[in-house]
Design a protein around this motif. Sequence first.
Motif, PDB file in Angstrom:
ATOM      1  N   UNK A 211      21.521  -3.906 -14.154  1.00  0.00           N
ATOM      2  CA  UNK A 211      20.440  -4.776 -13.722  1.00  0.00           C
ATOM      3  C   UNK A 211      19.085  -4.118 -13.961  1.00  0.00           C
ATOM      4  N   UNK A 212      18.971  -2.843 -13.611  1.00  0.00           N
ATOM      5  CA  UNK A 212      17.724  -2.103 -13.809  1.00  0.00           C
ATOM      6  C   UNK A 212      17.366  -2.023 -15.292  1.00  0.00           C
TER       7      UNK A 212
ATOM      8  N   UNK B 173      14.110  -3.749 -17.019  1.00  0.00           N
ATOM      9  CA  UNK B 173      13.176  -2.899 -17.765  1.00  0.00           C
ATOM     10  C   UNK B 173      12.942  -3.458 -19.166  1.00  0.00           C
ATOM     11  N   UNK B 174      14.007  -3.876 -19.819  1.00  0.00           N
ATOM     12  CA  UNK B 174      13.866  -4.448 -21.162  1.00  0.00           C
ATOM     13  C   UNK B 174      13.075  -5.749 -21.132  1.00  0.00           C
ATOM     14  N   UNK B 175      13.335  -6.590 -20.143  1.00  0.00           N
ATOM     15  CA  UNK B 175      12.597  -7.847 -20.035  1.00  0.00           C
ATOM     16  C   UNK B 175      11.119  -7.600 -19.739  1.00  0.00           C
TER      17      UNK B 175
ATOM     18  N   UNK C 271       5.287  -7.397 -21.819  1.00  0.00           N
ATOM     19  CA  UNK C 271       4.096  -6.643 -22.213  1.00  0.00           C
ATOM     20  C   UNK C 271       3.803  -6.858 -23.686  1.00  0.00           C
ATOM     21  N   UNK C 272       4.849  -6.842 -24.500  1.00  0.00           N
ATOM     22  CA  UNK C 272       4.657  -7.050 -25.943  1.00  0.00           C
ATOM     23  C   UNK C 272       4.124  -8.452 -26.214  1.00  0.00           C
ATOM     24  N   UNK C 273       4.636  -9.440 -25.520  1.00  0.00           N
ATOM     25  CA  UNK C 273       4.178 -10.813 -25.699  1.00  0.00           C
ATOM     26  C   UNK C 273       2.712 -10.955 -25.293  1.00  0.00           C
TER      27      UNK C 273
END
Length: 68
Positions: free
Chosen positions: A6-7, A11-13, A18-20
């Motif tokens: 889940x963590x 973190x990936x999401x 941030x990239x978006x």
Amino acid sequence: MKRLALLLTLTLLAGCGVETASTAATAGAAKAREAEQAQNTKERMQQQIDAASAQAAARLQAADEAAR
């Protein structure tokens, strides 16, 4: 183990968000530059049109005076 998965997923999401946001900001800045350049081009073209119009009026007046 589920907490770790889940963590990692969260973190990936978050990284994608941030990239978006960064991509959107960059695109917005590019559009702002394009709009500014378009405005500058419009102003230059208007100046050229005004100059050509004034030149045509001067020629017309000179031709009118020459005809008298």
